[in-house]
Scaffold this motif. Structure first.
Motif, PDB file in Angstrom:
ATOM      1  N   ILE A 119       0.863  -1.175   0.000  1.00 41.14           N
ATOM      2  CA  ILE A 119       0.000   0.000   0.000  1.00 41.14           C
ATOM      3  C   ILE A 119       0.902   1.228   0.000  1.00 41.14           C
ATOM      4  CG2 ILE A 119      -1.727   1.352   1.242  1.00 41.14           C
ATOM      5  CD1 ILE A 119      -2.758  -1.246   2.460  1.00 41.14           C
ATOM      6  N   LEU A 120       0.717   2.090  -0.981  1.00 44.86           N
ATOM      7  CA  LEU A 120       1.499   3.320  -1.118  1.00 44.86           C
ATOM      8  C   LEU A 120       0.612   4.511  -0.783  1.00 44.86           C
ATOM      9  CD1 LEU A 120       3.871   5.103  -2.243  1.00 44.86           C
ATOM     10  CD2 LEU A 120       2.871   4.758  -4.516  1.00 44.86           C
ATOM     11  N   SER A 121       1.096   5.395   0.082  1.00 43.48           N
ATOM     12  CA  SER A 121       0.339   6.590   0.444  1.00 43.48           C
ATOM     13  C   SER A 121       1.307   7.681   0.862  1.00 43.48           C
ATOM     14  CB  SER A 121      -0.619   6.286   1.616  1.00 43.48           C
ATOM     15  OG  SER A 121       0.108   6.118   2.821  1.00 43.48           O
ATOM     16  N   PRO A 122       0.838   8.916   1.003  1.00 43.22           N
ATOM     17  CA  PRO A 122       1.681   9.899   1.691  1.00 43.22           C
ATOM     18  C   PRO A 122       1.907   9.435   3.133  1.00 43.22           C
ATOM     19  CG  PRO A 122      -0.176  10.963   0.559  1.00 43.22           C
ATOM     20  CD  PRO A 122      -0.450   9.490   0.560  1.00 43.22           C
ATOM     21  N   THR A 123       3.021   9.818   3.721  1.00 47.50           N
ATOM     22  CA  THR A 123       3.209   9.520   5.140  1.00 47.50           C
ATOM     23  C   THR A 123       2.305  10.412   5.975  1.00 47.50           C
ATOM     24  OG1 THR A 123       5.533   8.966   4.709  1.00 47.50           O
ATOM     25  CG2 THR A 123       4.888   9.326   7.007  1.00 47.50           C
ATOM     26  N   MET A 124       2.258  11.686   5.627  1.00 50.07           N
ATOM     27  CA  MET A 124       1.439  12.662   6.346  1.00 50.07           C
ATOM     28  C   MET A 124       0.566  13.416   5.349  1.00 50.07           C
ATOM     29  SD  MET A 124       4.293  14.082   9.056  1.00 50.07           S
ATOM     30  CE  MET A 124       4.919  15.218   7.840  1.00 50.07           C
ATOM     31  N   ALA A 125      -0.492  14.033   5.848  1.00 49.34           N
ATOM     32  CA  ALA A 125      -1.433  14.733   4.960  1.00 49.34           C
ATOM     33  C   ALA A 125      -1.033  16.170   4.706  1.00 49.34           C
ATOM     34  CB  ALA A 125      -2.837  14.675   5.535  1.00 49.34           C
ATOM     35  N   MET A 126       0.064  16.621   5.320  1.00 47.75           N
ATOM     36  CA  MET A 126       0.564  17.975   5.087  1.00 47.75           C
ATOM     37  C   MET A 126       2.050  18.004   5.419  1.00 47.75           C
ATOM     38  SD  MET A 126      -1.359  19.833   8.313  1.00 47.75           S
ATOM     39  CE  MET A 126      -2.898  18.932   8.026  1.00 47.75           C
ATOM     40  N   PRO A 127       2.805  18.944   4.844  1.00 49.87           N
ATOM     41  CA  PRO A 127       4.212  19.078   5.215  1.00 49.87           C
ATOM     42  C   PRO A 127       4.340  19.424   6.699  1.00 49.87           C
ATOM     43  CG  PRO A 127       3.726  20.288   3.194  1.00 49.87           C
ATOM     44  CD  PRO A 127       2.407  19.886   3.792  1.00 49.87           C
ATOM     45  N   PRO A 128       5.560  19.330   7.251  1.00 49.51           N
ATOM     46  CA  PRO A 128       5.761  19.640   8.677  1.00 49.51           C
ATOM     47  C   PRO A 128       5.194  21.009   9.046  1.00 49.51           C
ATOM     48  CG  PRO A 128       7.752  18.712   7.739  1.00 49.51           C
ATOM     49  CD  PRO A 128       6.817  18.926   6.599  1.00 49.51           C
ATOM     50  N   VAL A 129       4.342  21.026  10.057  1.00 50.52           N
ATOM     51  CA  VAL A 129       3.693  22.274  10.468  1.00 50.52           C
ATOM     52  C   VAL A 129       4.613  23.061  11.407  1.00 50.52           C
ATOM     53  CG1 VAL A 129       1.394  21.304  10.204  1.00 50.52           C
ATOM     54  CG2 VAL A 129       2.545  21.175  12.436  1.00 50.52           C
ATOM     55  N   LYS A 130       4.216  24.280  11.713  1.00 52.27           N
ATOM     56  CA  LYS A 130       5.012  25.095  12.623  1.00 52.27           C
ATOM     57  C   LYS A 130       4.853  24.617  14.066  1.00 52.27           C
ATOM     58  CE  LYS A 130       5.703  29.380  10.098  1.00 52.27           C
ATOM     59  NZ  LYS A 130       5.681  30.866  10.165  1.00 52.27           N
ATOM     60  N   LEU A 131       5.875  24.872  14.855  1.00 51.52           N
ATOM     61  CA  LEU A 131       5.831  24.553  16.272  1.00 51.52           C
ATOM     62  C   LEU A 131       4.641  25.254  16.931  1.00 51.52           C
ATOM     63  CD1 LEU A 131       9.634  24.951  16.905  1.00 51.52           C
ATOM     64  CD2 LEU A 131       8.365  22.828  17.289  1.00 51.52           C
ATOM     65  N   GLY A 132       4.057  24.587  17.913  1.00 49.86           N
ATOM     66  CA  GLY A 132       2.946  25.162  18.651  1.00 49.86           C
ATOM     67  C   GLY A 132       1.582  24.714  18.187  1.00 49.86           C
ATOM     68  N   ARG A 133       1.499  24.124  17.005  1.00 47.17           N
ATOM     69  CA  ARG A 133       0.187  23.750  16.468  1.00 47.17           C
ATOM     70  C   ARG A 133      -0.322  22.432  17.051  1.00 47.17           C
ATOM     71  NH1 ARG A 133      -1.524  23.720  10.055  1.00 47.17           N
ATOM     72  NH2 ARG A 133      -3.489  22.584  10.293  1.00 47.17           N
ATOM     73  N   LEU A 134       0.589  21.520  17.386  1.00 49.20           N
ATOM     74  CA  LEU A 134       0.185  20.194  17.852  1.00 49.20           C
ATOM     75  C   LEU A 134       0.708  19.884  19.245  1.00 49.20           C
ATOM     76  CD1 LEU A 134       0.876  18.175  14.560  1.00 49.20           C
ATOM     77  CD2 LEU A 134      -1.361  18.925  15.413  1.00 49.20           C
ATOM     78  N   ASP A 135       1.200  20.899  19.969  1.00 53.65           N
ATOM     79  CA  ASP A 135       1.743  20.620  21.294  1.00 53.65           C
ATOM     80  C   ASP A 135       0.626  20.224  22.256  1.00 53.65           C
ATOM     81  OD1 ASP A 135       0.485  22.870  22.398  1.00 53.65           O
ATOM     82  OD2 ASP A 135       2.233  24.152  22.119  1.00 53.65           O
ATOM     83  N   MET A 136       0.999  19.851  23.471  1.00 52.04           N
ATOM     84  CA  MET A 136       0.040  19.247  24.388  1.00 52.04           C
ATOM     85  C   MET A 136      -0.536  20.214  25.417  1.00 52.04           C
ATOM     86  SD  MET A 136       1.709  15.467  24.720  1.00 52.04           S
ATOM     87  CE  MET A 136       0.702  15.065  26.132  1.00 52.04           C
ATOM     88  N   MET A 137      -0.520  21.504  25.081  1.00 47.50           N
ATOM     89  CA  MET A 137      -1.146  22.515  25.926  1.00 47.50           C
ATOM     90  C   MET A 137      -2.156  23.331  25.113  1.00 47.50           C
ATOM     91  SD  MET A 137       0.108  22.027  28.950  1.00 47.50           S
ATOM     92  CE  MET A 137      -0.295  23.546  29.808  1.00 47.50           C
ATOM     93  N   PRO A 138      -3.087  22.675  24.410  1.00 49.29           N
ATOM     94  CA  PRO A 138      -4.012  23.405  23.535  1.00 49.29           C
ATOM     95  C   PRO A 138      -5.110  24.120  24.322  1.00 49.29           C
ATOM     96  CG  PRO A 138      -4.611  21.100  23.581  1.00 49.29           C
ATOM     97  CD  PRO A 138      -3.344  21.214  24.382  1.00 49.29           C
TER      98      PRO A 138
END
Length: 508
Positions: free
Chosen positions: A415-434
């Motif tokens: 099965i071939l797919s992109p690894t992620m659905a978007m390029p690396p995002v900026k810091l702070g977007r996915l951290d654990m203090m949302p």
């Protein structure tokens, strides 16, 4: 071309053209008369370094000195070191290294559920600030037996719960391609260290994409092995109900294969183990894979959008595979993404709560915002709503998903797919203090919609650094095989690496 051929000591001593661009090297890496020799960490993968040691072109102590100097020079900018074990590495060399395939090669291990007796295991959390286990992980023992010189542990988000390596305990780990962006998670520290040129290979683990995501973010090769392939004990032989597994991120395919040779195999007490291959994993890398049937999976399981650059990277990889003689067609397995998400939430929340409550009883430290991050505390709170029947239902969903994927792969080898659905995002977007936990969950799922699917099924899956975004950030392409069939993946990976080499593609 693959990694550069191994150099002799004379080559190392006389090639000084790149000296001005090198990170400051220790005295051990300089020749007499002040002439700088070429840095072997620039020119070789881990197997290449081991050959230099065997040929006495460089010593383990010299390699360690260079790796330590590079870590000290680049860590202040990228922040990938959770624990510095420099003296431990020197002692291992002084005591005599085993004659394994990686004898004398410096190695960093991820600071999450991977323990060295007496050394701190921070788990990316303030809650484990003073935790020093009295035992060494079986996987680390196998690293040591292979001849690796372990000289540090790499950063991870708290308990590996997100796709970026940002934590209140260790700070922000930055992407060497662009320090404003994430290095991925949860093995982001390992990936950043490799991309920064400190080591060619580092330990990593993957419970929902945590090898493949940082490999994609940092332009590296990352293979998640089949469930049960690599040991996780001795205290436990599985993590997150079988979702998690351990292995490595590397510059070359052959390093990953050789690492798997050195570490795979059932450990005492394992409830399952992946089938043993016919021959070594390393021997597969140079073998032709034959004509493979490839399903190009561009739709996300939950129907979330895909960045055009990531979709284009997968399509370009499909054309490359076709040019290599493989058959490719667009096709996607049918799975229940919502049910899988709920099963993962129940499984991970419950596993996390058990560990936190056990540590709280042991230390007398109450779980609170003083020691745990916001997402962790929310997971902990939600765990109280789950019942034993929810664990059974989660297991049933996992089995149904694995069966659906297994049936789908009776028609396809890959099965071939992109690894992620978007390029690396900026810091702070996915951290654990949302500010908004629900939005955080949606963003995290939309960022990596494919990777976790193959943790559920236990299939081997790899990210290959085959594209770059217009903004100059790496984009990985993921290829997944049948359960237990790393052989086909490694043959294909070797073929792709030869056709579209990436060894010399590095951050400025």
């Amino acid at each position: 071309m693959g990694p550069p051929s191994d150099l002799t000591r004379r080559d190392l001593l006389t090639s000084g053209a790149a000296a001005a661009a090198m990170v400051a090297l220790p005295q051990a890496a300089q020749a007499k008369g002040g002439v700088m020799r070429s840095d072997p960490l620039d020119d070789h993968d881990a197997l290449g370094l081991a050959k230099l040691v065997r040929d006495k072109a460089v010593s383990p102590a010299e390699l360690l000195d260079i790796a330590v100097a590079r870590a000290e020079a680049s860590n202040p900018r990228f922040n990938f070191m959770a624990q510095k074990l420099y003296d431990s590495g020197k002692k291992a060399i002084a005591d005599g290294l085993p004659r394994g395939p990686f004898q004398g090669v410096p190695l960093l291990v991820k600071d999450l559920n991977t323990h060295i007796a007496g050394e701190r295991s921070g788990q990316g959390s303030r809650f484990y600030a003073d935790y020093r286990p009295d035992y060494t992980s079986e996987l680390v023992r196998r690293h040591q037996a292979a001849g690796f010189v372990i000289f540090g542990k790499t950063t991870t988000p708290e308990f590996g719960l997100t796709g970026t390596t940002e934590s209140l305990a260790t700070g922000l780990t930055r992407n060497p391609w662009n320090p404003d962006h994430i290095a991925g998670g949860s093995s982001g520290g390992s990936a950043a260290a490799i991309a920064a040129g400190v080591v060619p290979l580092a330990h990593a683990s993957d419970g929902g994409g945590s090898i493949r995501i940082p490999a994609s973010c940092c332009g590296l090769f990352g293979l998640k092995p089949s469930r049960g392939r690599v040991p996780m004990g001795p205290k436990r032989t599985e993590g997150w109900g079988g979702l998690s597994t351990h292995h490595a991120i590397s510059r070359t395919v052959r390093d990953s294969a050789a690492m798997l040779d050195a570490t795979h195999g059932v450990e005492i007490g394992s409830r399952y183990g992946a089938p043993t291959p016919d021959g070594s994993f390393l021997s597969q890398v140079t073998k032709a894979p034959g004509k493979l049937r490839v399903a190009l999976m561009l739709d996300t399981p939950g129907g979330t959008p895909v960045d055009p650059e990531c979709a284009a990277a997968a399509r370009a990889a499909a054309k490359l595979l076709e040019s290599l003689g493989h058959y490719v067609e667009e096709a996607s397995p049918k799975v229940n993404a919502q049910a899988i998400g709920m099963a993962n939430f129940a499984t991970i929340s419950s596993a996390l709560a058990a560990d936190i409550e056990d540590r709280a009883k042991l230390t007398g430290i109450a779980p609170s915002p003083d020691v745990l991050e916001k997402v962790t505390l929310i997971f902990l709170q939600y765990s109280k709503n789950f019942k034993a029947i929810d664990a059974v239902r989660a297991s049933n969903i996992y089995q149904e998903t694995a069966i659906a994927l297994g049936q789908f792969m009776t028609s396809y080898d890959i099965i071939l797919s992109p690894t992620m659905a978007m390029p690396p995002v900026k810091l702070g977007r996915l951290d654990m203090m949302p500010a908004d936990f629900e939005k955080w969950g949606q963003d995290a799922s939309a960022f990596t919609p494919w990777t976790g699917l193959f943790n559920v099924s236990g299939q081997p899956s790899m990210s290959m650094p085959l594209a770059m975004s217009a903004g100059g950030l790496p984009i990985g392409v993921m290829m997944t095989g049948r359960y237990g069939d790393e052989t086909t993946l490694l043959r294909l990976a070797g073929q792709v690496e030869r056709a579209a080499p990436w060894f010399d593609k590095r951050p400025a």
